[in-house]
Design a protein around this motif. Structure first.
Motif, mmCIF file in Angstrom:
data_model
loop_
_atom_site.group_PDB
_atom_site.id
_atom_site.type_symbol
_atom_site.label_atom_id
_atom_site.label_comp_id
_atom_site.label_asym_id
_atom_site.label_seq_id
_atom_site.Cartn_x
_atom_site.Cartn_y
_atom_site.Cartn_z
ATOM 1 N N GLY A 162 -29.857 35.973 2.424
ATOM 2 C CA GLY A 162 -30.688 36.381 3.559
ATOM 3 C C GLY A 162 -31.269 35.232 4.370
ATOM 4 N N PHE A 163 -31.069 33.995 3.921
ATOM 5 C CA PHE A 163 -31.601 32.856 4.682
ATOM 6 C C PHE A 163 -30.656 32.494 5.837
ATOM 7 C CE2 PHE A 163 -33.442 31.722 0.388
ATOM 8 C CZ PHE A 163 -34.732 32.099 0.726
ATOM 9 N N VAL A 164 -31.212 32.425 7.029
ATOM 10 C CA VAL A 164 -30.412 32.002 8.186
ATOM 11 C C VAL A 164 -31.120 30.849 8.894
ATOM 12 C CG1 VAL A 164 -29.234 34.209 8.619
ATOM 13 C CG2 VAL A 164 -31.492 33.811 9.603
ATOM 14 N N THR A 165 -30.384 30.167 9.760
ATOM 15 C CA THR A 165 -30.965 29.039 10.504
ATOM 16 C C THR A 165 -30.833 29.323 12.007
ATOM 17 O OG1 THR A 165 -28.828 27.950 10.439
ATOM 18 C CG2 THR A 165 -30.405 27.306 8.750
ATOM 19 N N PRO A 166 -31.624 28.642 12.825
ATOM 20 C CA PRO A 166 -31.461 28.819 14.279
ATOM 21 C C PRO A 166 -30.049 28.383 14.697
ATOM 22 C CG PRO A 166 -33.465 27.589 13.767
ATOM 23 C CD PRO A 166 -32.698 27.693 12.499
ATOM 24 N N TYR A 219 -28.283 24.646 14.476
ATOM 25 C CA TYR A 219 -29.268 23.824 13.762
ATOM 26 C C TYR A 219 -28.608 22.614 13.097
ATOM 27 C CZ TYR A 219 -32.452 22.310 10.085
ATOM 28 O OH TYR A 219 -33.223 21.545 9.250
ATOM 29 N N PHE A 220 -27.538 22.857 12.360
ATOM 30 C CA PHE A 220 -26.901 21.750 11.625
ATOM 31 C C PHE A 220 -26.172 20.794 12.579
ATOM 32 C CE2 PHE A 220 -27.221 24.910 8.134
ATOM 33 C CZ PHE A 220 -28.062 24.159 7.323
ATOM 34 N N HIS A 221 -25.756 21.318 13.721
ATOM 35 C CA HIS A 221 -25.077 20.463 14.698
ATOM 36 C C HIS A 221 -26.046 19.391 15.237
ATOM 37 C CE1 HIS A 221 -22.105 19.416 17.718
ATOM 38 N NE2 HIS A 221 -23.079 19.444 18.622
ATOM 39 N N LEU A 276 -29.019 18.462 13.800
ATOM 40 C CA LEU A 276 -29.897 17.825 12.810
ATOM 41 C C LEU A 276 -29.695 16.304 12.686
ATOM 42 C CD1 LEU A 276 -32.130 18.285 10.631
ATOM 43 C CD2 LEU A 276 -30.276 18.514 8.985
ATOM 44 N N PRO A 277 -28.435 15.815 12.554
ATOM 45 C CA PRO A 277 -28.289 14.355 12.404
ATOM 46 C C PRO A 277 -28.909 13.580 13.566
ATOM 47 C CG PRO A 277 -26.248 15.457 11.842
ATOM 48 C CD PRO A 277 -27.152 16.497 12.437
ATOM 49 N N ASP A 278 -28.776 14.100 14.786
ATOM 50 C CA ASP A 278 -29.363 13.403 15.943
ATOM 51 C C ASP A 278 -30.883 13.354 15.835
ATOM 52 O OD1 ASP A 278 -26.996 12.820 17.243
ATOM 53 O OD2 ASP A 278 -26.914 14.781 18.236
ATOM 54 N N ARG A 279 -31.465 14.451 15.397
ATOM 55 C CA ARG A 279 -32.936 14.492 15.288
ATOM 56 C C ARG A 279 -33.422 13.488 14.243
ATOM 57 N NH1 ARG A 279 -32.399 20.149 15.809
ATOM 58 N NH2 ARG A 279 -32.694 20.437 13.570
ATOM 59 N N VAL A 280 -32.682 13.434 13.122
ATOM 60 C CA VAL A 280 -33.088 12.499 12.060
ATOM 61 C C VAL A 280 -32.936 11.060 12.545
ATOM 62 C CG1 VAL A 280 -32.563 11.689 9.722
ATOM 63 C CG2 VAL A 280 -32.529 14.124 10.211
ATOM 64 N N LEU A 281 -31.804 10.764 13.218
ATOM 65 C CA LEU A 281 -31.591 9.395 13.702
ATOM 66 C C LEU A 281 -32.622 9.011 14.757
ATOM 67 C CD1 LEU A 281 -27.688 9.399 13.758
ATOM 68 C CD2 LEU A 281 -29.163 8.039 12.259
ATOM 69 N N ARG A 319 -35.682 10.059 14.853
ATOM 70 C CA ARG A 319 -36.927 9.757 14.110
ATOM 71 C C ARG A 319 -36.851 8.374 13.467
ATOM 72 N NH1 ARG A 319 -39.021 14.293 10.080
ATOM 73 N NH2 ARG A 319 -40.398 12.578 9.513
ATOM 74 N N MET A 344 -25.011 12.682 6.326
ATOM 75 C CA MET A 344 -25.824 13.871 6.641
ATOM 76 C C MET A 344 -24.933 15.069 6.911
ATOM 77 S SD MET A 344 -29.119 12.693 8.875
ATOM 78 C CE MET A 344 -28.346 11.602 10.042
ATOM 79 N N GLN A 367 -25.765 18.040 4.491
ATOM 80 C CA GLN A 367 -26.950 18.695 5.067
ATOM 81 C C GLN A 367 -27.067 20.190 4.710
ATOM 82 O OE1 GLN A 367 -26.896 18.123 9.327
ATOM 83 N NE2 GLN A 367 -24.959 19.193 9.615
ATOM 84 N N ARG A 423 -34.439 25.155 1.114
ATOM 85 C CA ARG A 423 -34.916 26.441 1.663
ATOM 86 C C ARG A 423 -35.260 27.432 0.550
ATOM 87 N NH1 ARG A 423 -33.846 29.795 6.492
ATOM 88 N NH2 ARG A 423 -35.505 31.347 6.272
ATOM 89 N N HIS A 443 -38.007 28.445 7.185
ATOM 90 C CA HIS A 443 -37.082 27.505 7.828
ATOM 91 C C HIS A 443 -37.791 26.248 8.320
ATOM 92 C CE1 HIS A 443 -34.167 25.684 10.445
ATOM 93 N NE2 HIS A 443 -35.059 25.757 11.428
ATOM 94 N N TYR A 491 -36.084 34.020 10.519
ATOM 95 C CA TYR A 491 -34.891 33.384 9.949
ATOM 96 C C TYR A 491 -34.584 33.901 8.543
ATOM 97 C CZ TYR A 491 -35.568 30.389 13.939
ATOM 98 O OH TYR A 491 -35.724 29.938 15.229
ATOM 99 N N PHE A 492 -34.954 35.136 8.317
ATOM 100 C CA PHE A 492 -34.556 35.787 7.060
ATOM 101 C C PHE A 492 -34.027 37.174 7.411
ATOM 102 C CE2 PHE A 492 -35.089 38.334 3.260
ATOM 103 C CZ PHE A 492 -34.611 37.487 2.276
ATOM 104 N N ASN A 493 -32.767 37.417 7.067
ATOM 105 C CA ASN A 493 -32.207 38.725 7.405
ATOM 106 C C ASN A 493 -31.725 39.486 6.167
ATOM 107 O OD1 ASN A 493 -29.879 37.484 6.693
ATOM 108 N ND2 ASN A 493 -28.849 37.646 8.686
ATOM 109 N N GLY A 494 -32.313 39.144 5.022
ATOM 110 C CA GLY A 494 -31.913 39.816 3.785
ATOM 111 C C GLY A 494 -32.459 41.231 3.705
#
Lengths: 174, 174
Positions: free
Chosen positions: A29-33, A36-38, A40-45, A47, B16, B20, B28, B34, B104-107
């Protein structure tokens, strides 16, 4: 070698059949926006390239203590704390040896004879009524003055004594 | 590649991208929301990048990253619990209700209850359960990750499974 999933399922069927059935659904049931993963590396770099953040000042000791006190004095904790303190106080009272009174300390190691001598030497310090009471209760104690006789006997004794005295002598005494 | 000055950024981006999603899922499951998982994951990568010099190749890179992620998650949870205890607000909100409001939870209801049951477990048991039930790791793999004996892990998993099954039984969920 058995498939891991089958092994886990069999393991569950023995102890928790409901969980084993739930695992079949294979959904958490856990989902991400979106994306999100696409990103993420840019956001971390990004920072990582920013200058180091100044060290966050830790909260003042006073405010930390207030927070903890507030936490401790919330009703359920306050009741537990009070109970604990009461138990501790009770335990200390029972465990610690009781303090002997001054009299116990003074006479604790004296023999009856020594005690008797002390009383006779310091008779003037004792109240008269107390001394008389003890004398009545313990007639064998020689250190104490003899208890007064019965009233009739005493009167007869003094009558005889008075009769034997010259009038002049009596006047001198009075 | 990460150690080289010119290739560090590219190498770290590859790292990453490779790990990731797996690390995010692990985090999570521990922190639930999230936004919290995002913060913890970014911190985890930043710590990994800054500490890559200290990485000893006795363990796999993923094992090392996984340990950082676990420690970061547990530290985050402890801080969050302290804040909630002091603020007296969200702390009492049940996990199932919290997840119902989470975009971000659809369970389904049953998954919400599973998370509720999981969050009643001690952190260590929850981590062991997640690794075995969701990530389907062998006890040997888990032993390397958590630096714990296989016997202890089996016992932890067994206790966790029994407690979760008991929760469903009490809630009359069948």
């Amino acid at each position: 070698m058995k498939d891991k999933r089958t092994e886990i399922k069999q393991e569950l069927e023995n102890t928790a059949p409901f969980l084993a059935g739930l695992k079949e659904k294979d959904k958490e049931g856990f989902v991400t926006p979106p994306a999100y993963f696409h990103n993420l590396p840019d956001r971390v770099l990004d920072r990582l390239q920013q200058p180091a953040q100044p060290v966050k000042q830790s909260p003042r000791a006073g405010s930390t203590i207030i927070t903890w006190l507030g936490y401790l004095f919330r009703t359920p904790y306050a009741v537990r704390l009070a109970t604990l303190l009461l138990l501790l106080a009770g335990g200390l009272y029972l465990l610690l040896p009781s303090t002997p009174s001054d009299t116990e300390v003074l006479f604790g190691e004296l023999s009856p004879e020594e005690a008797g001598n002390y009383v006779s030497d310091n008779l003037h310090q004792f109240e008269e009524e107390l001394v008389l009471e003890i004398a009545r209760e313990y007639p064998d104690l020689s250190v104490l003055p003899a208890p007064p006789r019965e009233t009739k006997e005493t009167d007869a004794y003094y009558d005889e004594l008075l009769e034997g005295l010259e009038e002049e002598s009596l006047k001198d005494i009075l | 590649m990460i150690a080289g000055e010119d290739t560090a950024e590219y190498g770290f981006r590859c790292l990453m991208e490779k790990y990731q999603e797996r690390l995010y899922r692990h985090i999570r499951r521990l922190v639930l929301e999230h936004e919290d998982a995002n913060d913890v994951l970014q911190n985890c990568f930043i710590k990994a990048f800054r500490g890559i010099g200290g990485f000893k190749q006795q363990s796999q890179l993923f094992t090392w990253l996984y340990r950082i992620a676990t420690n970061e998650s547990i530290t985050f949870l402890k801080k969050k619990r302290r804040r909630q205890a002091a603020a007296l607000d969200e702390g009492n909100l049940r996990i199932a209700e919290q997840l119902r409001a989470d975009p971000y939870f659809n369970g389904e209801e049953i998954q919400r209850h599973l998370q509720e049951a999981l969050h009643r477990l001690p952190d260590k048991q929850r981590i062991v359960f997640n690794l075995r039930y969701f990530e389907e790791l062998s006890y040997r793999e888990m032993s390397k990750l958590l630096d714990t004996s296989v016997g202890a892990l089996k016992a932890s998993y067994h206790h966790a499974v029994k407690k979760i099954e008991c929760y469903f039984h009490e809630m009359e969920i069948r």
